[in-house]
Design a protein around this motif. Sequence first.
Motif, PDB file in Angstrom:
ATOM      1  N   LEU A 127       0.762  -0.714   0.314  1.00 53.44           N
ATOM      2  CA  LEU A 127      -0.257   0.255  -0.019  1.00 53.44           C
ATOM      3  C   LEU A 127       0.542   0.879   0.011  1.00 53.44           C
ATOM      4  CD1 LEU A 127      -2.841  -1.037   2.371  1.00 53.44           C
ATOM      5  CD2 LEU A 127      -2.924  -0.929  -0.209  1.00 53.44           C
ATOM      6  N   GLN A 175      -6.164  -0.879  -4.837  1.00 54.56           N
ATOM      7  CA  GLN A 175      -7.748  -1.071  -3.883  1.00 54.56           C
ATOM      8  C   GLN A 175      -8.747  -2.372  -3.283  1.00 54.56           C
ATOM      9  OE1 GLN A 175     -10.916   0.038  -6.974  1.00 54.56           O
ATOM     10  NE2 GLN A 175     -12.686   0.009  -5.349  1.00 54.56           N
ATOM     11  N   LEU A 176      -8.698  -1.044  -2.119  1.00 54.43           N
ATOM     12  CA  LEU A 176      -9.280  -2.445  -1.003  1.00 54.43           C
ATOM     13  C   LEU A 176     -10.894  -2.124  -0.963  1.00 54.43           C
ATOM     14  CD1 LEU A 176      -6.503  -1.651   1.675  1.00 54.43           C
ATOM     15  CD2 LEU A 176      -6.890  -3.555   0.881  1.00 54.43           C
ATOM     16  N   ASN A 198     -12.683  -3.507   1.487  1.00 54.60           N
ATOM     17  CA  ASN A 198     -13.081  -3.185   3.220  1.00 54.60           C
ATOM     18  C   ASN A 198     -13.938  -2.488   3.751  1.00 54.60           C
ATOM     19  OD1 ASN A 198     -11.196  -1.854   3.062  1.00 54.60           O
ATOM     20  ND2 ASN A 198     -10.378  -2.100   5.104  1.00 54.60           N
ATOM     21  N   LEU A 218     -11.382  -8.508   2.823  1.00 54.77           N
ATOM     22  CA  LEU A 218      -9.974  -7.990   2.435  1.00 54.77           C
ATOM     23  C   LEU A 218      -9.038  -8.658   0.732  1.00 54.77           C
ATOM     24  CD1 LEU A 218      -8.863  -9.660   5.680  1.00 54.77           C
ATOM     25  CD2 LEU A 218      -9.874  -7.037   5.753  1.00 54.77           C
ATOM     26  N   SER A 219     -10.294  -8.322  -0.233  1.00 59.43           N
ATOM     27  CA  SER A 219      -9.533  -8.355  -0.595  1.00 59.43           C
ATOM     28  C   SER A 219      -8.937  -7.190  -1.997  1.00 59.43           C
ATOM     29  CB  SER A 219     -10.635  -9.102  -2.370  1.00 59.43           C
ATOM     30  OG  SER A 219     -11.506 -10.461  -1.487  1.00 59.43           O
ATOM     31  N   LEU A 220      -7.838  -7.761  -2.454  1.00 56.36           N
ATOM     32  CA  LEU A 220      -6.798  -6.743  -2.958  1.00 56.36           C
ATOM     33  C   LEU A 220      -7.062  -5.886  -4.869  1.00 56.36           C
ATOM     34  CD1 LEU A 220      -5.216  -4.348  -2.750  1.00 56.36           C
ATOM     35  CD2 LEU A 220      -3.047  -5.656  -2.786  1.00 56.36           C
ATOM     36  N   CYS A 258      -1.963 -11.924   2.617  1.00 60.88           N
ATOM     37  CA  CYS A 258      -2.820 -11.132   3.075  1.00 60.88           C
ATOM     38  C   CYS A 258      -2.525 -12.089   4.651  1.00 60.88           C
ATOM     39  CB  CYS A 258      -4.494 -11.553   2.441  1.00 60.88           C
ATOM     40  SG  CYS A 258      -5.344 -10.650   3.952  1.00 60.88           S
TER      41      CYS A 258
END
Length: 214
Positions: free
Chosen positions: A2, A12-13, A15, A22-24, A39
């Motif tokens: 990040l 981009q998160l 959450n 919690l995917s990115l 993660c």
Amino acid sequence: MLNDEHYRGRLQLFNNISPANLSLLISDLREEDRGVYWCSTEKERIYIRLYVKGCELVKKTGVERVTGFTGESVVLPCVCTDLQDKPKSVKWEFNRINYFQEIYPEQTGHHRNRVKLVSNNAPGNLSLLISDLTEEDQGKYTCSVQDDRTYFRLSVKVGRRETSTHSRKTDTTPPSEPPQSRRCGENVITQGHQDCEGKPEDRTEPDVVTFCTK
């Protein structure tokens, strides 16, 4: 990640919308993004291996054979399956005596200043143009993109390529001879000749008449 400059503006998160997600999301994916990611939370960590598919070379069966002529140019065709795919790097190597020597982009040996890529309009066209061919150019070549490779064997013939020409044919038709005498009653094609009665035939079109000797 990040705070990594390499990913600036591309992460981009989720959450903030769903706290448990919690995917990115990685945008504008690049070949150098491939690798292992993980993660982690306070309790556990999961690992993810990311493969980034870039240029895949059009596969040929075995070694492709190409023929050129001394003093001329030749193209060794190497292309991505998608011509819009731009590989991070491409390398051409030459092997004549069981030793591969890079000739593009690093131009070395007797290939120096005689090789270049054919087209810059299509990023996935990695074909190599070799100019002013010599017999020393004969041998094996390799086009490499990451771990993908295609192989070529170049044969160089002495002399220039023959151009197709129309051969000139010698006219062997013998010169025209005066009509030979024929006996009366034989049919011949004539135009403006005397008939058997000795009268001239005043015709513009050929006709079948009877010709005889005096």
